[in-house]
Design an enzyme around this catalytic site. Sequence first.
Site, PDB file in Angstrom:
ATOM      1  CG  ASP A 450      -1.740   1.145   1.444  1.00  0.00           C
ATOM      2  OD1 ASP A 450      -2.452   1.600   0.395  1.00  0.00           O
ATOM      3  OD2 ASP A 450      -2.245   1.639   2.669  1.00  0.00           O
ATOM      4  CG  PHE A 612     -14.747  11.208   2.523  1.00  0.00           C
ATOM      5  CD1 PHE A 612     -14.445  12.044   1.432  1.00  0.00           C
ATOM      6  CD2 PHE A 612     -14.360   9.960   2.796  1.00  0.00           C
ATOM      7  CE1 PHE A 612     -13.790  11.374   0.500  1.00  0.00           C
ATOM      8  CE2 PHE A 612     -13.522   9.387   1.694  1.00  0.00           C
ATOM      9  CZ  PHE A 612     -13.221  10.010   0.687  1.00  0.00           C
ATOM     10  CG  ASN A 858      -7.576   0.726   2.470  1.00  0.00           C
ATOM     11  OD1 ASN A 858      -6.942   0.592   3.405  1.00  0.00           O
ATOM     12  ND2 ASN A 858      -7.215   1.506   1.355  1.00  0.00           N
TER      13      ASN A 858
END
Length: 1117
Positions: A450, A612, A858
């Site tokens: 990532d 968001f 994630n």
Amino acid sequence: MTPLTPMSKYRQLRDDEATSSPTLMRRRSTSQPEVGFESPAPSAASSVSKSRTRKVRRKASSVKLSAAALWRTVVDAFGRQKASLSPRSVSWSTPDPLAQYPQNITRNQKYNAISFLPTVLYEQFKFFFNLYFLVIALSQFIPAFKIGLLFSYIAPLAFVLLVTLGKEAADDLERMRRDTEANSALYKRVNTDIEELEYLEDGDNAFEWVKSADLQVGDLILLEKDQRVPADCILLKTSDASGTCFIRTDQLDGETDWKMRIAVPTTQRLPNLSSLVSYPASVYAEKPSKDIHTFLGTFSSATAPQKEPLTIENTLWANTVVASPGILTALILYTGPETRAVLNTSFPPQKVGLLDLEINRLSKILAIVSLLLSLLLVALDGFKGAWAVTTFRFLILFSSIIPISLRVNLDMGKTVYSRQIMADQDIKGTVVRTSTIPEELGRVGYLLTDKTGTLTRNEMELKKLHMGTMAFAGEEGMTEVRRVVREGAGGDSTAGKGRDIGVRVRDIVFALGLCHNVTPVLADDGGVEYQASSPDEVAIVKWTAQVGLSLHHRSLTHIHLHLDSIRPEPASSGWSQNVQQLISPLSSSPTHTSAPLLPKILSYKILHTFPFTSESKRMGIILRDEATHEIWFFVKGADGVMAPLVRYNDWLEEECGNMAREGLRTLVIARRRLTEDEFRSFDQIYTEALVDVTAARGDKVRNALRKIEHDLELLGLTGVEDKLQEDVKLTLELLRNAGLKIWMLTGDKIETAQCIAVSSKLVARNQGIHIISKMTDPIAALDELDLLRNRTDLALIIDGESLHTFTTHHKAAFISTALLLSVVICCRCSPTQKADMTYMIRAATTKGRVCAIGDGGNDVSMIQAADVGVGIVGKEGKQASLAADFSVTQFSYLTKLLLWHGRNSYKRSAKLGQFVFHRGLIISVMQAVFSAIFYYAPIPLYQGLLLVGYATAYTMAPVFSLVLDRDLSEDMALLYPELYKDLRKGRSLSYRTFFTWLTISVYQGGAIMLLSLMLFETEFVNIVSISFTSLIFNELLMVAFEINTWHPWMIYSEIVTVLVYIGSMWILTTDFDMAFILTWNFVWKVLVITAVSALPLYAMKLVNRKLNPPSYTKIMD
């Protein structure tokens, strides 16, 4: 005597009840009730209703409790209960006694009383060599197949199984202990029995202490600070007048930032607890779902004609922790297996290392060798008599070819490697969560990483502010912004080309100070901390404070900003007018020649917030300026979604690209002034959309937002820097030199990812970069693949949309081409795409294992999909590290984890496995020679304790000490990362090395057995002690010859084993004749046999090492 306060009574009664059974509190108190929970005396008009309701509720309650107790007994004995997964309407004032919901039981055990034994045995016997030994052991119960003592076959298998069963039982008992602790935690359940309402005014008898497992859907519970939420709840009331509270969700989603939760407005306005208990209302909740970020529900009451929408902000999920002081009143909606925490609990399949698979394959080859050897002896004897029985008896005699101790040795070795990793002070904080695959660290070929929080620190700092015609950056630019904000600016602040520069600067600063979900909280040290779900927002709010506009207070309904003292200048409208009116709201003229200092606190009422989300990629807020009464709609978000929403401009796309190339994370800021009519129209449509509990709710909400999300005034663009992790450049360079191909899988935009890739040296300075963006044409995609096949030196950057096109239409061609490239960067990747890419690489490559590293929630799917998952404990929390096989605190720790610990784990296990094979092969060869010489009779050479001791007391310690060996020093392994390349070839354990050891075993077994017969032909009755002693000393010498670097424990194991063997000779009198052994004739002949079997092989090893030196000597030379 001083009366106790209600809170002190709560604590005292809680402590009393912790050591006794829970009971209903019925004590009266003359002390003042707690704020927010005082109650007036109940009316006598409802006495008849009380009596009737009391009988019904008590009967229903007794039925529910007795059924619950029986159900829990069944669940505890036989396994997990299942979720009903149905929507429900829940009311605390009129509960449904016929409703069926699962009990609130936490159960993380892998086994139960029935499944434990068969499950563990299946997990063991699915491996070939364990199943092989089970068949061998069971065959000894058949008289025709029985050879020697039953103990010698049953005991080793039983030992291995008992060790495994004990370990699994201990682990599951520990899980049960934690479950019991969680299920037994005491909570305050509000007493909703109507006859007790008259006592609620006292405060202390308003609740009863109950265990977490006894809580049910529809119960009202009271929660305090630092208390774990026991079930999924709706927040009805807080002791804080604002109706807000904070919770910690790190054990649910891994995020360390606190989350703000809001009580249902209607119930928050109720004056006390008794009025809440008697309030006729119900909550409609969607069916249980895995999604922890959304919730659909409504709150309805008989006294209110309109339903209130319930969202994620009104929820308290199980396993979150209350962070705010005070008392929360919550309604339980989901219990046990229906909670979000349980529904998201997954048990990914246990990872099996490549080395284990290779050893399992070699075990099958050894079984075939054993069968062929048995058939050969039977064939040489002419297949006489019951030759099939004889063949099986030979198979039993040769069963030591597949040593049952192999699994024990390898598992113990893995434990040693894991301990060494966690004890390494150079990578302090590293945790091994999957101790079965440390060897995989030594064979990694692909590293998937990532970006944010992994290659970067996730420590944000606003570095640049751009407004089209001007930009502020660096210390000098920010100083200018600070001066403009503090001194104020004149001119018209309304939208227009002629606006003053200073006013434009102040407009964007105010927008940044208002458009966020940040809340200031008081830290333990007395300072102020900012809590938000995004570090970007915290960075921006900290920046606005530095330039003179700080966040002073935030509640559910208001935001208060602290503006540094300035003197006003003329202004006609907008934010400057706001400031002027604050000076003198009643003044007819805002201009003064000698104005006082401005007030420091500016107040705004929050009308709506739009958080968001990963789908919207933006957040918004609607505010009313309490000085000017103007309504403003602020929005900030990614450039890709904001560009269509703002008015036409010719600079946004270009400047976003420029900032991304500088490595900055960009956010576009815009606003729009709403009229009263516009807001009322939007508010009505939006509220109607929120109370919709159908699947169309999301579309209706988006349609409502479209009515105001257009024609936005573009204020500017922010650039936030995310600093690189420590030693990232050096780490990537070392790993690249070690032959790893590194892929970056990120959700960020192409420009930002490209900049980080270049700055981190993931992409070499002069390396070409090929970008594929927004590719939707399958035909054009083929042309791109053709270009990449001819230019494998390029670094590929591809976005998620293009990646979807390639993997949908040209999956095999794309992955085969991408594997040829040295660097691949996938941008705008979803978590699912990350996991899919990991699976595709694993399926397509044979050149090493796939390692994935990340730090956020994630990244979990990618980490679990990889052969080796590494999680970083970072700013985003612990979710990735908890789901990973290995947890580290810095990306740079990968270097030592792979190049040193991975190398040692693989090399040691490979050598250990082969030596255990050799130990079984050599004794089987001796048995074969013995049987061939003595008329092909299936008679055992060694029996009973000798056979058991051979694999345990006589050889195990020296052989196992090989887990401490190392072929080169740590400094050399890290200085020459190129040495890592050889490990991926698997040469340490291959068919070549296997057959080499097979040949060695045949030679040594034959030499020991034949020489024993030749040299001791006159003492044949002592053949067992002669050959066995030579065998033991041969094995000890072979261990010594295989050691590269001596460790003190290796020396101790050799010496102790010799002493144990010699001492056992006096005990095993049936196998050893001490009168014969204590002769010089025995000693010198055993030495000759041992020398002939071992020394020639050592001489050949020295010669081969001279002619074909190891690769590391070539590199170091």
